[in-house]
Design a protein around this motif. Structure first.
Motif, PDB file in Angstrom:
ATOM      1  N   SER A 236      45.623  48.174  42.678  1.00 31.19           N
ATOM      2  CA  SER A 236      44.287  48.038  42.105  1.00 31.19           C
ATOM      3  C   SER A 236      44.166  48.763  40.775  1.00 31.19           C
ATOM      4  O   SER A 236      43.391  48.370  39.931  1.00 31.19           O
ATOM      5  CB  SER A 236      43.187  48.510  43.053  1.00 31.19           C
ATOM      6  OG  SER A 236      43.696  49.379  43.998  1.00 31.19           O
TER       7      SER A 236
ATOM      8  N   ASP B 293      45.072  46.257  38.248  1.00 29.87           N
ATOM      9  CA  ASP B 293      44.003  45.283  38.078  1.00 29.87           C
ATOM     10  C   ASP B 293      42.901  45.854  37.225  1.00 29.87           C
ATOM     11  O   ASP B 293      42.234  45.157  36.475  1.00 29.87           O
ATOM     12  CB  ASP B 293      43.385  44.908  39.441  1.00 29.87           C
ATOM     13  CG  ASP B 293      44.342  44.107  40.277  1.00 29.87           C
ATOM     14  OD1 ASP B 293      44.165  44.049  41.499  1.00 29.87           O
ATOM     15  OD2 ASP B 293      45.288  43.542  39.697  1.00 29.87           O
TER      16      ASP B 293
ATOM     17  N   ASN C 298      41.736  46.893  32.061  1.00 29.59           N
ATOM     18  CA  ASN C 298      41.249  45.611  31.629  1.00 29.59           C
ATOM     19  C   ASN C 298      41.187  45.388  30.136  1.00 29.59           C
ATOM     20  O   ASN C 298      40.913  46.290  29.416  1.00 29.59           O
ATOM     21  CB  ASN C 298      39.857  45.423  32.203  1.00 29.59           C
ATOM     22  CG  ASN C 298      39.958  44.698  33.521  1.00 29.59           C
ATOM     23  OD1 ASN C 298      40.240  43.543  33.537  1.00 29.59           O
ATOM     24  ND2 ASN C 298      39.789  45.417  34.611  1.00 29.59           N
TER      25      ASN C 298
ATOM     26  N   GLN D 244      35.938  47.261  39.634  1.00 32.10           N
ATOM     27  CA  GLN D 244      36.276  46.558  40.874  1.00 32.10           C
ATOM     28  C   GLN D 244      35.224  45.489  41.171  1.00 32.10           C
ATOM     29  O   GLN D 244      35.544  44.357  41.533  1.00 32.10           O
ATOM     30  CB  GLN D 244      36.384  47.536  42.048  1.00 32.10           C
ATOM     31  CG  GLN D 244      37.631  48.383  41.988  1.00 32.10           C
ATOM     32  CD  GLN D 244      37.681  49.476  43.045  1.00 32.10           C
ATOM     33  OE1 GLN D 244      36.671  50.034  43.436  1.00 32.10           O
ATOM     34  NE2 GLN D 244      38.881  49.788  43.506  1.00 32.10           N
TER      35      GLN D 244
ATOM     36  N   ASN E 150      35.613  42.583  38.751  1.00 32.58           N
ATOM     37  CA  ASN E 150      36.747  41.737  39.135  1.00 32.58           C
ATOM     38  C   ASN E 150      36.376  40.832  40.290  1.00 32.58           C
ATOM     39  O   ASN E 150      36.690  39.649  40.300  1.00 32.58           O
ATOM     40  CB  ASN E 150      37.964  42.588  39.496  1.00 32.58           C
ATOM     41  CG  ASN E 150      38.681  43.094  38.257  1.00 32.58           C
ATOM     42  OD1 ASN E 150      38.655  42.456  37.215  1.00 32.58           O
ATOM     43  ND2 ASN E 150      39.306  44.242  38.369  1.00 32.58           N
TER      44      ASN E 150
ATOM     45  N   ASN F 283      34.119  38.109  38.958  1.00 32.01           N
ATOM     46  CA  ASN F 283      34.904  37.125  38.210  1.00 32.01           C
ATOM     47  C   ASN F 283      35.660  36.206  39.141  1.00 32.01           C
ATOM     48  O   ASN F 283      35.702  35.002  38.945  1.00 32.01           O
ATOM     49  CB  ASN F 283      35.901  37.817  37.270  1.00 32.01           C
ATOM     50  CG  ASN F 283      35.245  38.209  35.964  1.00 32.01           C
ATOM     51  OD1 ASN F 283      34.129  37.796  35.670  1.00 32.01           O
ATOM     52  ND2 ASN F 283      35.931  39.004  35.175  1.00 32.01           N
ATOM     53  N   ASN F 284      36.243  36.771  40.198  1.00 28.37           N
ATOM     54  CA  ASN F 284      36.996  35.967  41.161  1.00 28.37           C
ATOM     55  C   ASN F 284      36.090  34.992  41.884  1.00 28.37           C
ATOM     56  O   ASN F 284      36.476  33.855  42.122  1.00 28.37           O
ATOM     57  CB  ASN F 284      37.727  36.875  42.159  1.00 28.37           C
ATOM     58  CG  ASN F 284      38.838  37.652  41.476  1.00 28.37           C
ATOM     59  OD1 ASN F 284      39.313  37.260  40.410  1.00 28.37           O
ATOM     60  ND2 ASN F 284      39.253  38.762  42.080  1.00 28.37           N
TER      61      ASN F 284
END
Lengths: 149, 148
Positions: B16, B19, B22, B138, B141, B144-145
């Protein structure tokens, strides 16, 4: 004084500022944000804090000198000062602001005046101490050393 | 959860962390204090975010009106002319779906509640901490997913 002594002095001085409650963890976070690309970051942020605080302290003095005090206005200024002092880790200033806000809520003029005096005092203390610390850092850098963490 | 700064993760897996660093996420910092703007700007840039600042609510609204968009908006509450809650309401009315996060030194739960009800996704106490930023990344993300 040689470089090693200067560096030791800085570390001791900085540690004392934390122990005496002048600075807290938030100041450490500030230092951690500084890097080679932004070597003056801490000094710049602290300078903004000084400017902000001085403006707010003047506003507070004016507001509390009025015949009929606007406590909402006073509270708004104290609130701002509390926010900015907590953002740089000026813990003692922040603590006085908390008490100051309580007096504003109670519309207690004497309490407010007392707090104004206290907050001015704490502010000038932390300002002096931070300036001394920056001076020490400058001396170390001028002597070709690096600032210990 | 209203008091967003309680929602922190104490341990992050390396996965993570990767991830999180950014790429292309944009943030708008709305705050009337130059000190806070500078602080948040630096802090967010450390995470690789692209940061723009607005010094009051009206400037923020004008930015959106002119077609700008951001993944995340950090909104101060106490600002002159338009306070953070008013700006948030206005942006939501305009159809802005970006994540809007309040950053405030307000202590009272009622004040925070009122701010949240203006349309915030989260609300943190000033100043923003590293844990807050990691949490927000987090959440971004995840968002966005979901949207892709």
């Amino acid at each position: 004084m040689d470089l090693v002594q200067l560096q030791r002095q800085l570390v001791e001085y900085r540690t004392s500022l934390y122990h005496e409650g002048f600075l807290d963890e938030q100041f450490t976070q500030l230092q951690e944000l500084q890097d080679e690309n932004n070597p003056d970051f801490v000094v710049e942020v602290v300078s903004l804090f000084f400017e902000d605080s001085e403006r707010l302290l003047n506003e507070l003095t004016k507001a509390l000198e009025q015949q009929s005090i606007d406590f909402k206005r006073v509270d708004a200024h104290v609130h701002q000062l509390k926010g900015s002092s907590s953002s740089i880790g000026a813990q003692r200033v922040q603590k006085v602001c908390i008490a100051f806000r309580n007096y504003c809520e109670e519309q207690n003029v004497e309490g407010c005046l007392k707090c104004l005096q206290q907050v001015r005092h704490e502010y000038s203390l932390v300002k002096t101490k931070l300036e001394s610390m920056f001076q020490l850092e400058q001396q170390i850098l001028s002597a070709g050393g690096s600032i210990p963490m | 959860m209203m008091l967003g700064n309680c929602a922190t993760s104490s341990s992050l897996s390396t996965e993570s962390d990767e991830d999180i660093v950014n790429n292309n996420l944009t943030v708008l910092v709305v705050d009337d204090s130059p000190m806070i703007r500078k602080l948040h700007d630096m802090h967010l840039k450390k995470f690789g975010l692209k940061v723009q600042v607005a010094e009051n609510g009206k400037n923020a609204v004008d930015l959106f009106r002119s077609g700008a968009s951001f993944n995340l908006i950090l909104m101060d509450k106490e600002m002159p002319i338009m306070d953070g809650a008013e700006v948030t309401k206005e942006l939501r009315t305009m159809g802005v779906t970006s994540m809007i996060v309040g950053v405030t030194s307000l202590d009272s739960i009622f004040d925070r509640q009122a701010f949240m009800e203006a349309g915030l996704d989260h609300c943190f106490t000033k100043p923003l901490t590293t844990e807050n930023i990691i949490f927000l990344l987090q959440e971004l993300n995840k968002k966005n997913n979901e949207e892709n």
